[in-house]
Motif scaffolding. Structure first.
Motif, PDB file in Angstrom:
ATOM      1  N   GLU A  18       0.826  -1.202   0.000  1.00 36.84           N
ATOM      2  CA  GLU A  18       0.000   0.000   0.000  1.00 36.84           C
ATOM      3  C   GLU A  18       0.865   1.259   0.000  1.00 36.84           C
ATOM      4  N   ALA A  19       1.941   1.232   0.785  1.00 38.47           N
ATOM      5  CA  ALA A  19       2.844   2.383   0.823  1.00 38.47           C
ATOM      6  C   ALA A  19       3.488   2.609  -0.543  1.00 38.47           C
ATOM      7  N   SER A  20       3.848   1.497  -1.213  1.00 33.82           N
ATOM      8  CA  SER A  20       4.450   1.615  -2.537  1.00 33.82           C
ATOM      9  C   SER A  20       3.465   2.209  -3.536  1.00 33.82           C
ATOM     10  N   ASN A  21       2.193   1.779  -3.425  1.00 31.48           N
ATOM     11  CA  ASN A  21       1.168   2.330  -4.331  1.00 31.48           C
ATOM     12  C   ASN A  21       0.971   3.814  -4.092  1.00 31.48           C
ATOM     13  N   ARG A  22       0.973   4.220  -2.814  1.00 37.24           N
ATOM     14  CA  ARG A  22       0.820   5.647  -2.504  1.00 37.24           C
ATOM     15  C   ARG A  22       1.974   6.457  -3.071  1.00 37.24           C
ATOM     16  N   ILE A  23       3.188   5.920  -2.931  1.00 36.17           N
ATOM     17  CA  ILE A  23       4.365   6.620  -3.454  1.00 36.17           C
ATOM     18  C   ILE A  23       4.269   6.753  -4.977  1.00 36.17           C
ATOM     19  N   SER A  24       3.791   5.690  -5.626  1.00 33.63           N
ATOM     20  CA  SER A  24       3.656   5.725  -7.081  1.00 33.63           C
ATOM     21  C   SER A  24       2.646   6.782  -7.510  1.00 33.63           C
ATOM     22  N   VAL A  25       1.532   6.871  -6.781  1.00 36.99           N
ATOM     23  CA  VAL A  25       0.508   7.863  -7.096  1.00 36.99           C
ATOM     24  C   VAL A  25       1.045   9.277  -6.896  1.00 36.99           C
ATOM     25  N   ILE A  26       1.767   9.483  -5.791  1.00 37.61           N
ATOM     26  CA  ILE A  26       2.332  10.803  -5.505  1.00 37.61           C
ATOM     27  C   ILE A  26       3.336  11.203  -6.580  1.00 37.61           C
ATOM     28  N   ARG A  27       4.168  10.235  -6.997  1.00 40.40           N
ATOM     29  CA  ARG A  27       5.142  10.534  -8.056  1.00 40.40           C
ATOM     30  C   ARG A  27       4.440  10.858  -9.360  1.00 40.40           C
ATOM     31  N   LEU A  28       3.367  10.110  -9.655  1.00 42.66           N
ATOM     32  CA  LEU A  28       2.611  10.363 -10.876  1.00 42.66           C
ATOM     33  C   LEU A  28       1.993  11.751 -10.861  1.00 42.66           C
ATOM     34  N   MET A  29       1.410  12.139  -9.715  1.00 48.34           N
ATOM     35  CA  MET A  29       0.791  13.457  -9.601  1.00 48.34           C
ATOM     36  C   MET A  29       1.826  14.570  -9.676  1.00 48.34           C
ATOM     37  N   GLY A  30       3.053  14.247  -9.287  1.00 48.04           N
ATOM     38  CA  GLY A  30       4.112  15.247  -9.323  1.00 48.04           C
ATOM     39  C   GLY A  30       4.791  15.372 -10.674  1.00 48.04           C
ATOM     40  N   SER A  31       4.429  14.501 -11.624  1.00 50.75           N
ATOM     41  CA  SER A  31       5.031  14.560 -12.952  1.00 50.75           C
ATOM     42  C   SER A  31       4.630  15.839 -13.669  1.00 50.75           C
ATOM     43  N   ARG A  32       5.566  16.414 -14.426  1.00 51.43           N
ATOM     44  CA  ARG A  32       5.304  17.666 -15.127  1.00 51.43           C
ATOM     45  C   ARG A  32       4.295  17.496 -16.259  1.00 51.43           C
ATOM     46  N   LEU A  33       4.150  16.283 -16.780  1.00 52.42           N
ATOM     47  CA  LEU A  33       3.285  16.079 -17.934  1.00 52.42           C
ATOM     48  C   LEU A  33       1.864  15.671 -17.563  1.00 52.42           C
ATOM     49  N   VAL A  34       1.656  15.226 -16.320  1.00 53.25           N
ATOM     50  CA  VAL A  34       0.350  14.682 -15.952  1.00 53.25           C
ATOM     51  C   VAL A  34      -0.750  15.720 -16.046  1.00 53.25           C
ATOM     52  N   TRP A  35      -0.564  16.867 -15.402  1.00 52.12           N
ATOM     53  CA  TRP A  35      -1.653  17.842 -15.310  1.00 52.12           C
ATOM     54  C   TRP A  35      -1.965  18.516 -16.644  1.00 52.12           C
ATOM     55  N   PRO A  36      -0.974  18.831 -17.481  1.00 54.81           N
ATOM     56  CA  PRO A  36      -1.330  19.320 -18.825  1.00 54.81           C
ATOM     57  C   PRO A  36      -2.110  18.286 -19.629  1.00 54.81           C
ATOM     58  N   LEU A  37      -1.725  17.004 -19.510  1.00 54.99           N
ATOM     59  CA  LEU A  37      -2.449  15.952 -20.223  1.00 54.99           C
ATOM     60  C   LEU A  37      -3.863  15.785 -19.678  1.00 54.99           C
TER      61      LEU A  37
END
Length: 359
Positions: A18-37
């Motif tokens: 679960e901790a690994s999944n949370r870290i993955s989600v946080i990293r994904l949300m922090g990606s520069r390309l996620v929010w423009p996409l």
């Protein structure tokens, strides 16, 4: 006795997962390309619901036509300018003169095509010379004379349009669309493989630029100068030449955009050519995730940011929003994307919703 070792082991195995999944989600949300996409996807979903014709594409005379094609065609100038602006901003600078350089290049091209018999073979080297002179001027002012980039490029922004007016005699020079000017006409209105030729131009520029900055040490040098100019100089990087180079490249992109703009209207309109395009380019770069403070940059993010802004504007006009009102929702989207890209803002939002859930 009951053996509890298996459940405890299972629980211990689940927690790290679960901790690994949370870290993955946080990293994904922090990606520069996620929010423009995500923002681009939201705009496209809005079109799918309210303007289904937005996705209609038809073929006429072997070429594709439709709103999606218009986004790429009309957005080509913004995309090209955003690529040059990305590298400038990555060094901690900014270029406000790209609109005026567009006007100068259009004026030079129109003058050559209407007043001489030289044709396109003379337009291209003259346009390249404009890029070198304009970019070198900005680069020298910033790198050697240590003038703030916003002031240094503001000088050419103001004087450049005056230079363009001087070249054209303060009038609009109309370029004939006869066979003699076929190649110039093809730049803005031609088609290749069914798509507007402008798409081929910005895709080619994107690929070549991406290869240069990611497959060579040039990109690392640019990021190094933007992150810490003093440390870069101490490590042997020619920071001044790097800055001059990126300003020349930004001017080169502006020259290409100026030729496309002039070709689109078959004229050199120095009053309207490139007006506010420098702001749209900066918006696209920032929305794409490149920080104005310099350092790490993303050409892909800038491309997505430019496409997002053009898609949004095309959507608003198609939906019937007046041109005077359209910049308001555009500004709202820019602010929203920039906030979502901020780690501090996302942290505050998570804490706020976390407290609300506990209550």
């Amino acid at each position: 006795m009951t053996d509890h070792s298996v459940p405890s082991t299972t629980a211990e195995a689940i927690q790290p997962s679960e901790a690994s999944n949370r870290i993955s989600v946080i990293r994904l949300m922090g990606s520069r390309l996620v929010w423009p996409l995500v923002s681009l996807a939201v705009v496209l979903v809005f079109n799918a619901i309210f303007i289904p014709s937005f996705f209609a594409v038809e073929v006429r005379d072997g070429a594709f036509y439709g709103s999606l094609i218009d986004v790429l065609n009309r957005g080509s100038i913004g995309i090209i300018l955003a690529m040059g602006m990305t590298l400038v901003i990555a060094t901690g600078g900014v270029d406000l003169s790209v609109g005026s350089v567009m006007a100068i290049s259009g004026a030079v091209a129109a003058l050559i095509l209407t007043e001489t018999q030289l044709g396109m073979w003379a337009v291209l080297p003259c346009a390249l010379l404009v890029a070198v002179l304009a970019g070198a001027m900005n680069g020298v002012l910033v790198a050697y004379l240590k003038i703030q980039p916003i002031i240094a490029t503001l000088i050419l922004m103001v004087s450049g349009r005056g230079i363009a007016k001087f070249i054209t005699g303060e009038k609009i020079i109309t370029i004939g669309d006869d066979s003699y000017n076929y190649f110039f006409d093809f730049i803005g209105k031609g088609h290749l493989f069914g798509l507007p030729f402008t798409v081929t131009i910005f895709l080619s520029l994107f690929v070549v630029t991406g290869l240069f900055v990611r497959m060579t040490s040039l990109g690392l040098f640019i990021e190094s100068v933007g992150a810490n100019e003093t440390a870069s100089r101490a490590s042997g990087i020619a920071d001044k030449w790097i800055k001059i180079a990126v300003y020349i490249f930004a001017a080169f992109c502006a020259v290409i955009a100026g030729l496309i703009d002039s070709s689109n209207i078959n004229a050199a309109d120095t009053m309207n050519a490139g007006v506010f395009t420098e702001l749209d380019a900066i918006f696209a770069v920032v929305v794409g995730g490149t920080a104005l403070t310099g350092g790490r940059f993303s050409l892909t993010g800038s491309l997505i940011g430019a496409v997002l802004l053009q898609t949004l504007m095309t959507t608003l006009y198609t939906y019937g929003v007046p041109s005077d009102v359209a910049p308001v929702p555009k500004a709202i989207v820019i602010v929203a994307v920039c906030l979502l890209q901020s780690q501090v803002f996302r942290t505050h939002v998570r804490r706020l919703f976390g407290k609300g859930a506990k209550r």
